[in-house]
Scaffold this active site. Structure first.
Site, PDB file in Angstrom:
ATOM      1  N   CYS A  62     -33.745  76.737-142.932  1.00  0.00           N
ATOM      2  CA  CYS A  62     -34.182  77.942-143.448  1.00  0.00           C
ATOM      3  C   CYS A  62     -33.430  78.085-145.051  1.00  0.00           C
ATOM      4  CB  CYS A  62     -33.728  79.135-142.461  1.00  0.00           C
ATOM      5  SG  CYS A  62     -34.463  80.712-143.032  1.00  0.00           S
ATOM      6  N   HIS A 166     -37.082  77.781-137.999  1.00  0.00           N
ATOM      7  CA  HIS A 166     -35.967  77.976-137.311  1.00  0.00           C
ATOM      8  C   HIS A 166     -36.174  77.027-135.790  1.00  0.00           C
ATOM      9  CE1 HIS A 166     -33.621  81.094-139.221  1.00  0.00           C
ATOM     10  NE2 HIS A 166     -35.019  81.320-139.831  1.00  0.00           N
ATOM     11  N   GLU A 168     -34.096  76.163-133.852  1.00  0.00           N
ATOM     12  CA  GLU A 168     -33.290  76.706-132.830  1.00  0.00           C
ATOM     13  C   GLU A 168     -34.026  77.837-132.174  1.00  0.00           C
ATOM     14  OE1 GLU A 168     -32.943  77.373-135.831  1.00  0.00           O
ATOM     15  OE2 GLU A 168     -32.052  79.323-136.509  1.00  0.00           O
TER      16      GLU A 168
END
Lengths: 184, 261
Positions: A62, A166, A168
């Site tokens: 990001c 992202h 994650e």
């Protein structure tokens, strides 16, 4: 996620800890200058650049990806300048919401890159951002995503990669990407 | 342009570290460990999640930060948290834990917290919960305090007010249909989603994937949230965490060819 992947990971904030790492993830959330400032205050700018120069794998996520570029329209501080690119705001286009937020698909321009392994078909990632990276040379754009035209969803220069989305927060696809990074 | 993939969001109710499920905002049933539910939803490739602490506001207590932190580290998908939030500092703390969005209901009413929070953290992280009850005369009204007090506000006017304050999304819940499994309040969802430009997440009443399909195909809502069908199974309401398969989700809307993978 690394626990789930059974990969050892540690959050570090000192130059010393960084020098011992095999791989480095540079996450970033918030404004560009706030992230660069935090890196500078921790005395980590030089260490990150030294780490990058050793050819060990490094992943920006990001704003962490945007920090790899020369700089951003969002701020005034210089970026790390590790990849020849600049970070610019999405143009205002009628009917297009900014930030670009939600799940979107990407197209790998270098499908045989290790990061893309197992992620060529039917893969999507979670994005939240108002600024996007424009590469000087398309050779540094590893994957594109379409939103207000194409932008670089992932960038690469040798051992250094960055992803705008992202991993994650992108469940199965994110797990695979992080695993690719950690094992490649 | 943007991905056309329909957003389908399980809404988990928690309190005191337990996973619960209410009906009409009342009669909570204990279902187990919420973190375990998140782990199962990870394995089911859940795209998005909302967690609501249903007692924080009523008990006038702080959000359960320890639990929120566990959610943030266990959820491999974007996560919104609501319950007991009434200050900028709380919003800051929750977002800094790694939660994507906060859901604000009771403290949203006068608009001040929403304006301030949107200015600091960006509208994209601020969701306003609009809890709606039908009066005896069939009129929709916005309720607050976890469904305990009427504000007398008409939902569309309230939605517009929240949008202009800077809310990034509206989480519209039909209190009367919560847990009923008889389908969404389509009239309400159509009304609100056609009035505001910001995304509307509809919640309350889903009893099947067909209810979600009907909602997404006949209203302008951006997302379908549901509790019961994702945490319970069968008429005896046995605890069971589930989430639609990717092809089921893709089939929820008419998809123009080639626009989605």
């Amino acid at each position: 996620m690394f626990r789930k992947l059974r990969i050892e990971a540690e959050v570090v904030s000192s130059p010393m800890a960084l020098s011992n790492a095999k791989r480095l993830i540079l996450p970033g959330i918030g404004a560009f200058d706030a992230c660069m400032h935090a890196l500078d205050v921790a005395g980590l700018r030089e260490s990150v650049l030294e780490f990058a120069a050793t050819k060990r794998p490094m992943l920006g996520i990001c704003v962490g990806m945007q920090m790899l570029t020369a700089g951003s329209e969002e701020g005034t501080l210089p970026g790390l300048g590790l990849i020849r690119a600049f970070t610019k705001r999405f143009p205002d286009v009628d009917g297009l919401r900014i930030p670009h937020m939600g799940w979107n698909t990407i197209r790998w321009s270098t499908p045989d890159h290790p990061l893309a392994s197992g992620l060529l078909n039917d893969c999507r990632f979670y994005f939240v951002h108002s600024f996007r990276v424009i590469c000087e040379s398309s050779a540094n754009s590893l994957a594109e995503c379409a939103y207000a035209g194409d932008f670089s969803a992932a960038i690469v220069s040798g051992n250094i990669v960055g992803v705008q989305f992202h991993p994650e927060k992108s469940h199965r696809f994110g797990l695979r990407l992080l695993s690719n990074f950690a094992t490649a | 342009m943007n991905s056309l993939r329909p957003r389908v969001i399980p809404c988990l109710q928690v309190a005191g570290g337990d996973l619960l499920k209410t009906r009409r905002f009342k009669d909570p049933v204990y279902l187990g460990d919420p973190i375990n539910a998140v782990k199962i939803l990870n394995d089911l490739d859940c795209d998005e999640l909302i967690v609501v602490d249903i007692r924080a506001t009523l008990e006038k207590r702080e959000p359960d930060y320890a639990l929120i932190e566990e959610f943030a580290s266990e959820a491999f998908m974007p996560l919104a948290y609501g319950g007991g939030i009434n200050s900028i500092e709380q919003v800051r703390r929750i977002l800094s834990i790694g939660i994507e969005k906060v859901v604000i209901s009771t403290a949203a009413a006068d608009g001040k917290l929403i304006s301030a929070a949107a200015a600091i953290f960006g509208s994209q992280s601020i969701v306003v919960s609009v809890d709606v009850r039908k009066t005896l005369l069939g009129r929709h009204e916005v309720w607050t305090g976890s469904g305990t007090r009427s504000t007398g506000n008409e939902p569309r006017a309230y939605a517009v007010q929240m949008e202009s304050c800077g809310a990034g999304e509206l989480f519209v819940q039909s209190i009367d249909l919560e847990g009923a499994r008889t389908g969404y309040d389509l009239a309400l969802m159509r009304e609100i989603s056609s009035t505001v430009k910001i995304p509307v997440i509809a919640c309350g009443g889903a009893g099947s994937i067909d209810d979600i399909r009907q909602l997404l195909r006949t209203s302008a809502v951006s997302a379908a949230a549901a509790g019961t069908i994702f945490v319970m199974h069968g008429k005896h309401r046995a605890p069971l965490i589930s989430y639609p398969r990717p092809n089921e989700i893709a089939s929820l809307i008419d998809i123009p060819e080639g626009s989605i993978q």
